[in-house]
Write an enzyme that holds these catalytic residues in place. Structure first.
Site, mmCIF file in Angstrom:
data_model
loop_
_atom_site.group_PDB
_atom_site.id
_atom_site.type_symbol
_atom_site.label_atom_id
_atom_site.label_comp_id
_atom_site.label_asym_id
_atom_site.label_seq_id
_atom_site.Cartn_x
_atom_site.Cartn_y
_atom_site.Cartn_z
ATOM 1 N N HIS A 67 0.921 -1.285 0.001
ATOM 2 C CA HIS A 67 -0.111 0.166 0.221
ATOM 3 C C HIS A 67 0.756 1.262 -0.031
ATOM 4 C CE1 HIS A 67 -3.646 -2.315 0.346
ATOM 5 N NE2 HIS A 67 -3.123 -2.875 1.031
ATOM 6 N N HIS A 393 3.816 12.092 -0.072
ATOM 7 C CA HIS A 393 2.378 11.888 0.055
ATOM 8 C C HIS A 393 2.050 11.585 -1.626
ATOM 9 C CE1 HIS A 393 1.498 13.043 3.966
ATOM 10 N NE2 HIS A 393 2.396 14.058 4.118
#
Length: 393
Positions: A67, A393
């Protein structure tokens, strides 16, 4: 090939989906399987990580991604007998190559989180590394190349559907990167900062200013890992491998605790009681890993209660006492800790100290830097202010 159509995006309802490049050709070739949207996110982030580890250390590197954050990453230092046992590679008849050692370390750091991972390898995948990968639950692998023997081994995995991606190691992306959120395009310069610069360790505000060469190497490894870990994040590293990664937490102390707990579990797996657990013959690898994780935890009765332990063990083992855990964890030393931004308070240092941290690299710049430095001095920890923030991010 300029684009590749995908089955769907992050979720099955997100169609259509593709990856593409505006200029030139995609630097990847799918050799087997049908990688998905998240597979490619993991593959491309993890490839950058191992490529940088190889460039910084000169050693083969591997990463285990889940992930879009690493569950583990390492360079190919040799494994001692204890590590071979806890990583379950002591039964391999072939000599472990540096790449195989890197993969065993990356996969073995946090076996629970690595379940169903995407693997990245800095070097051409060889047969012994492919053999280790084949027996783990994994979604795919990316590497600059594969030997014919390795490719044959991996193509047989998951009934022939295992995702195998070959990437051009010389590919250099455009320095400007873009992504869209809610129909709005964000643009920035890629984070191409070099983290193997000796100047990162010039600003040492603590009384202890002694960083061993191994400590500097491990801190550089930690910082490179953090560069590709969802923020907030911290990373504990020992002997060339991550032993605890805390990713994506809103509070830095929660990152430090999460990663510290993982580092403690990694160390506790080397306790004689754990290494000698009387597992039943033929137990599945996932069941064994889950049993070890629970056995070490405060929930040990979940695998030791009557009627349950018989599923996993030939005889019921005695759980580790709190004193045994504390005494064993106290033996872990010379751990390096990196943070992707400053530590706001000394509580992070207090927690890190409990897991054997003796060296720290962090950005610095908190209004409470004085408290953080004071706490490091309390335990004789050497800490460098790098002046570099590594949010991802």
């Amino acid at each position: 090939m300029k684009e590749l159509t995908l089955k769907y995006g992050c979720n099955p309802n997100q169609k259509p989906s593709r990856i593409f490049i505006n200029e030139g050709e995609l630097p990847i070739e799918v050799l087997n399987g049908r990688p998905g949207y998240i597979n490619f996110l993991d593959a491309l982030n993890s490839w950058q990580l191992v490529k940088e580890l190889k460039a910084a250390t000169g050693m083969a590197a591997a990463a285990s991604f889940k992930h879009v954050s690493p569950a583990g990453a390492a360079i190919g230092l040799p494994l001692n007998d204890t590590l071979k046992r806890i990583y379950f590679v002591d039964d391999i008849p072939m000599k472990l190559s540096p790449l195989a050692c890197a993969y065993a370390r990356a996969r073995g750091a946090d076996r629970m989180s690595s379940y169903g991972d995407f693997v990245a390898l800095s070097d051409t995948c060889d047969a012994v590394t492919a053999t280790l990968i084949k027996r783990e639950v994994s979604d795919g692998v990316i590497a600059p190349d594969f030997t014919p023997e390795a490719l044959e081994i991996l193509q047989d995995k998951r009934k022939g559907t295992y995702n195998i991606i070959k990437i051009d190691p010389d590919y250099q992306p455009d320095p400007i990167e873009r992504k869209q959120v809610f129909g709005i395009t964000f643009e920035q310069h890629r984070n191409d900062i070099r983290l193997d610069d000796p100047a990162l360790f010039d600003n040492i505000p603590t009384r202890n200013k002694a960083f061993t060469p191994e400590a500097k190497r491990d801190l550089i490894i930690a910082l490179i890992i953090l560069k590709y870990t969802q923020s907030n994040s911290v990373c504990y590293v020992k002997d060339g491998q991550a032993i605890g990664i805390g990713a994506g937490q809103q509070s830095r102390i929660h990152c430090t605790r999460l990663a510290g707990n993982k580092a403690d579990i990694w160390w506790l797996r080397q306790h004689p009681k754990v290494m000698n657990l009387p597992f039943k013959a033929g137990i599945r690898r996932a069941d064994r890993d889950n049993s070890i994780d629970i056995f070490i935890s405060e929930d040990h009765d979940d695998v030791l209660a009557d009627g349950i332990w018989q599923q996993f063990f030939d005889t019921r083992p005695d759980p580790l006492t709190c004193e045994e855990k504390r005494d064993w964890i106290a033996l872990n030393r010379e751990v390096a800790l990196g943070s992707d931004a400053f530590f706001p308070f000394g509580d992070n240092i207090e927690r890190a100290h409990k897991s054997g941290v003796e060296y720290i690299a962090q950005a610095g710049g908190s209004v409470r830097d004085d408290h953080v430095i004071e706490t490091c001095d309390k335990y004789g920890i050497a800490m460098a202010f790098t002046g570099v923030r590594l949010f991802h991010h």
